[in-house]
Design a protein around this motif. Sequence first.
Motif, PDB file in Angstrom:
ATOM      1  N   ASP A 135      -3.621 -21.884  64.305  1.00  0.00           N
ATOM      2  CA  ASP A 135      -4.081 -21.798  65.598  1.00  0.00           C
ATOM      3  C   ASP A 135      -4.170 -20.418  66.155  1.00  0.00           C
ATOM      4  O   ASP A 135      -5.252 -19.998  66.742  1.00  0.00           O
ATOM      5  CB  ASP A 135      -3.288 -22.488  66.883  1.00  0.00           C
ATOM      6  CG  ASP A 135      -3.479 -23.934  66.916  1.00  0.00           C
ATOM      7  OD1 ASP A 135      -4.215 -24.459  66.260  1.00  0.00           O
ATOM      8  OD2 ASP A 135      -2.610 -24.532  67.585  1.00  0.00           O
ATOM      9  N   GLU A 136      -3.277 -19.493  65.830  1.00  0.00           N
ATOM     10  CA  GLU A 136      -3.392 -18.172  65.984  1.00  0.00           C
ATOM     11  C   GLU A 136      -4.274 -17.388  65.528  1.00  0.00           C
ATOM     12  O   GLU A 136      -5.112 -16.499  65.841  1.00  0.00           O
ATOM     13  CB  GLU A 136      -1.944 -17.573  65.864  1.00  0.00           C
ATOM     14  CG  GLU A 136      -1.878 -16.046  66.280  1.00  0.00           C
ATOM     15  CD  GLU A 136      -0.603 -15.331  65.885  1.00  0.00           C
ATOM     16  OE1 GLU A 136       0.486 -15.889  65.896  1.00  0.00           O
ATOM     17  OE2 GLU A 136      -0.669 -14.102  65.249  1.00  0.00           O
ATOM     18  N   HIS A 185       4.931 -28.012  61.524  1.00  0.00           N
ATOM     19  CA  HIS A 185       4.719 -28.021  62.869  1.00  0.00           C
ATOM     20  C   HIS A 185       4.460 -26.631  63.035  1.00  0.00           C
ATOM     21  O   HIS A 185       3.805 -25.951  64.272  1.00  0.00           O
ATOM     22  CB  HIS A 185       5.586 -28.385  63.786  1.00  0.00           C
ATOM     23  CG  HIS A 185       7.154 -28.210  63.175  1.00  0.00           C
ATOM     24  ND1 HIS A 185       7.563 -28.153  62.168  1.00  0.00           N
ATOM     25  CD2 HIS A 185       8.380 -27.713  63.786  1.00  0.00           C
ATOM     26  CE1 HIS A 185       8.595 -27.991  61.758  1.00  0.00           C
ATOM     27  NE2 HIS A 185       9.403 -27.606  62.821  1.00  0.00           N
ATOM     28  N   TYR A 186       5.401 -25.606  62.306  1.00  0.00           N
ATOM     29  CA  TYR A 186       5.153 -24.083  62.582  1.00  0.00           C
ATOM     30  C   TYR A 186       3.685 -23.692  62.055  1.00  0.00           C
ATOM     31  O   TYR A 186       2.999 -22.777  62.500  1.00  0.00           O
ATOM     32  CB  TYR A 186       6.179 -23.349  61.848  1.00  0.00           C
ATOM     33  CG  TYR A 186       7.580 -23.514  62.109  1.00  0.00           C
ATOM     34  CD1 TYR A 186       7.938 -23.515  63.368  1.00  0.00           C
ATOM     35  CD2 TYR A 186       8.497 -24.209  61.256  1.00  0.00           C
ATOM     36  CE1 TYR A 186       9.175 -23.729  63.788  1.00  0.00           C
ATOM     37  CE2 TYR A 186       9.767 -24.426  61.601  1.00  0.00           C
ATOM     38  CZ  TYR A 186      10.015 -24.447  62.804  1.00  0.00           C
ATOM     39  OH  TYR A 186      11.523 -24.682  63.115  1.00  0.00           O
ATOM     40  N   ILE A 187       3.375 -24.373  60.826  1.00  0.00           N
ATOM     41  CA  ILE A 187       2.237 -23.598  60.052  1.00  0.00           C
ATOM     42  C   ILE A 187       0.992 -24.076  61.021  1.00  0.00           C
ATOM     43  O   ILE A 187      -0.044 -23.083  61.052  1.00  0.00           O
ATOM     44  CB  ILE A 187       1.959 -24.466  58.562  1.00  0.00           C
ATOM     45  CG1 ILE A 187       3.057 -24.076  57.974  1.00  0.00           C
ATOM     46  CG2 ILE A 187       0.613 -24.066  58.056  1.00  0.00           C
ATOM     47  CD1 ILE A 187       3.225 -24.810  56.630  1.00  0.00           C
ATOM     48  N   MET A 241      -2.500 -18.676  75.655  1.00  0.00           N
ATOM     49  CA  MET A 241      -2.224 -19.196  74.306  1.00  0.00           C
ATOM     50  C   MET A 241      -0.881 -19.206  73.827  1.00  0.00           C
ATOM     51  O   MET A 241      -0.312 -18.389  74.229  1.00  0.00           O
ATOM     52  CB  MET A 241      -3.154 -18.467  73.463  1.00  0.00           C
ATOM     53  CG  MET A 241      -3.237 -19.106  72.214  1.00  0.00           C
ATOM     54  SD  MET A 241      -3.650 -17.896  70.768  1.00  0.00           S
ATOM     55  CE  MET A 241      -3.324 -18.987  69.204  1.00  0.00           C
ATOM     56  N   VAL A 242      -0.457 -20.385  73.380  1.00  0.00           N
ATOM     57  CA  VAL A 242       0.869 -20.426  72.874  1.00  0.00           C
ATOM     58  C   VAL A 242       0.910 -19.693  71.403  1.00  0.00           C
ATOM     59  O   VAL A 242       0.034 -19.986  70.714  1.00  0.00           O
ATOM     60  CB  VAL A 242       1.353 -22.033  72.752  1.00  0.00           C
ATOM     61  CG1 VAL A 242       2.879 -21.970  72.001  1.00  0.00           C
ATOM     62  CG2 VAL A 242       1.248 -22.595  73.661  1.00  0.00           C
ATOM     63  N   LYS A 243       1.892 -18.718  71.394  1.00  0.00           N
ATOM     64  CA  LYS A 243       1.927 -18.032  69.747  1.00  0.00           C
ATOM     65  C   LYS A 243       3.403 -18.220  69.330  1.00  0.00           C
ATOM     66  O   LYS A 243       4.596 -18.310  70.091  1.00  0.00           O
ATOM     67  CB  LYS A 243       1.864 -16.694  70.224  1.00  0.00           C
ATOM     68  CG  LYS A 243       0.458 -15.904  69.792  1.00  0.00           C
ATOM     69  CD  LYS A 243       0.355 -14.582  69.692  1.00  0.00           C
ATOM     70  CE  LYS A 243      -0.891 -14.193  69.391  1.00  0.00           C
ATOM     71  NZ  LYS A 243      -0.836 -12.555  69.341  1.00  0.00           N
TER      72      LYS A 243
END
Length: 358
Positions: A148-149, A141-143, A1-3
Motif C-alpha cells: 500500500d505504501e 498482513h505486513y507485506i 494514510m496508515v503506514k
Amino acid sequence: MVKLIWDNKKDSKPEISEKFNINFFKAFENHSFKEDGVKNSEIWANKLFWSDNIEVLYFLLHSFKETIDLIYIDPPFFSGANYEIKIEENDKIYDSIAYYDHWNKDLDSYLQMLYERIKLFKELLSKRGLIFIHADWHANHYIRLILDEIFGENRFVNNIIWYYYNKYSAGKKNLPRAHDTILVYSKSGSYTFNELRIPRKKPRKQLMRVNVNGVLKNVKDKNGHVKYRTVKDKKLDDVWRIPCMQPASKDWTGWPTQKHHELLERIIKIGSNEEDLIADFFCGSGTTLLVSEKLNRKWIGCDISEYSIYLTRKKLLDYHKETEYYHPFEILTNLDAEKNTKIESGFFQKEISIKRKK
Ligand SMILES: C[S@@+](CC[C@H](N)C(=O)[O-])C[C@H]1O[C@@H](n2cnc3c(N)ncnc32)[C@H](O)[C@@H]1O
C-alpha cells in the motif's frame, strides 16, 4: 494514510549506482548460440542471475527501468525454519541448506529486506505491469501495508487465496492452515489483465441474454419461452484450489517449497501476453521461468543459491531438448573466487540429485 513502522526502517530512494555498472555481472554460460556456434546477438537472451537479488535489481536499473511486465516473487515467508536438502553426487551423499528463512525472530530485518526490494520492483515494472507477491500467515498482513505504501492503496488488484487441499497440516489449538496468499498490485491504473475461465464440476443451464441498448434482456423463442444454454466453464475467481507439488509429479525437482506449475500458469496468463517480459527474483527451482518459456514469454530469473541455479538450468535444458521452439538464455553472476572455483569444477554440468530433507 496508515503506514507500517519498524525499528531502523530505512526509507532510501532507489538510485542508479555506478557500482553496479554494465560490467558488474558477466555471463559465464551461454545458451544463445546457433547450431553453427555463432552467437545470434540480434535475438533476446533470457537471463538467469546467480546472486543476491538486491545487486541484480540495482544492476537492472541501468537498462531495464519500466520494462518488466510481470513480477512474481515467492520469497522466504519468515517461517522461522531453514530448508535442508540432501545431495547425492556419485557415491557421495551430503546435506546442505537450500535456503535460510530463520531470521532469529528479527521481523524488522525481514521487513526491511522486502521493503528495499519492493521499491526496486516498482522502478522496473512497466507502466502496464503487475506484481504478484506470494506469502502466508507469517507476514502477509505486513507485506500488504508495505505494498500500500509503495504502490498506493488504489493499486491493489487482488488478494488471491491458494487453497492447497492435499498438504498435511497439524492444528490442535487452531484450524489446520491450508492456504497461502498472493497479493497483486498494479503499477498504474491501466494494466494487462486477461480473464481466465476454468471448467465447472458439472455443466449448468443458464438463461440466454442479449444486450439491448445497454440493458440485458432474456432471449425468447418464437413461442415466448425463455431460452437456455449449457455452460461448461466459469470465470476464475480469487480462490484457487491447486494441490501442493508431490514427489510423484513429473515436474517435481526436490526443491523445498517448489510451487505447482498450474499456479504460475494462471498468474502469467492473467497478467501478461506473449512476448512480454516476466521476472522472478527468488526463482528457486525455476518454476516461473519454465512456465514463461512454455507460454512464449521472455524472462529474467535470479536466485542466491547455486543449487537453485543448478536445478533451474537443468530444467530449462531438458525442456529445450523436448521442443524446437525455445528462447536462448544466459547465466550471469558477479564472479568472486568462490563462485569461480565452483564453475571451474564443472558443478553445473555434474549429475547430482537434490532431495528435500524430511
Ligand atoms: C520459496 S523459495 C522459491 C521457490 C520457487 N517459487 C519454486 O517454485 O521453486 C525462495 C527462494 O528465494 C531464494 N532467496 C532467498 N533470499 C534471496 C536473495 N536475497 N536473493 C536471491 N534469492 C534469494 C532462496 O534461495 C529460495 O530458492
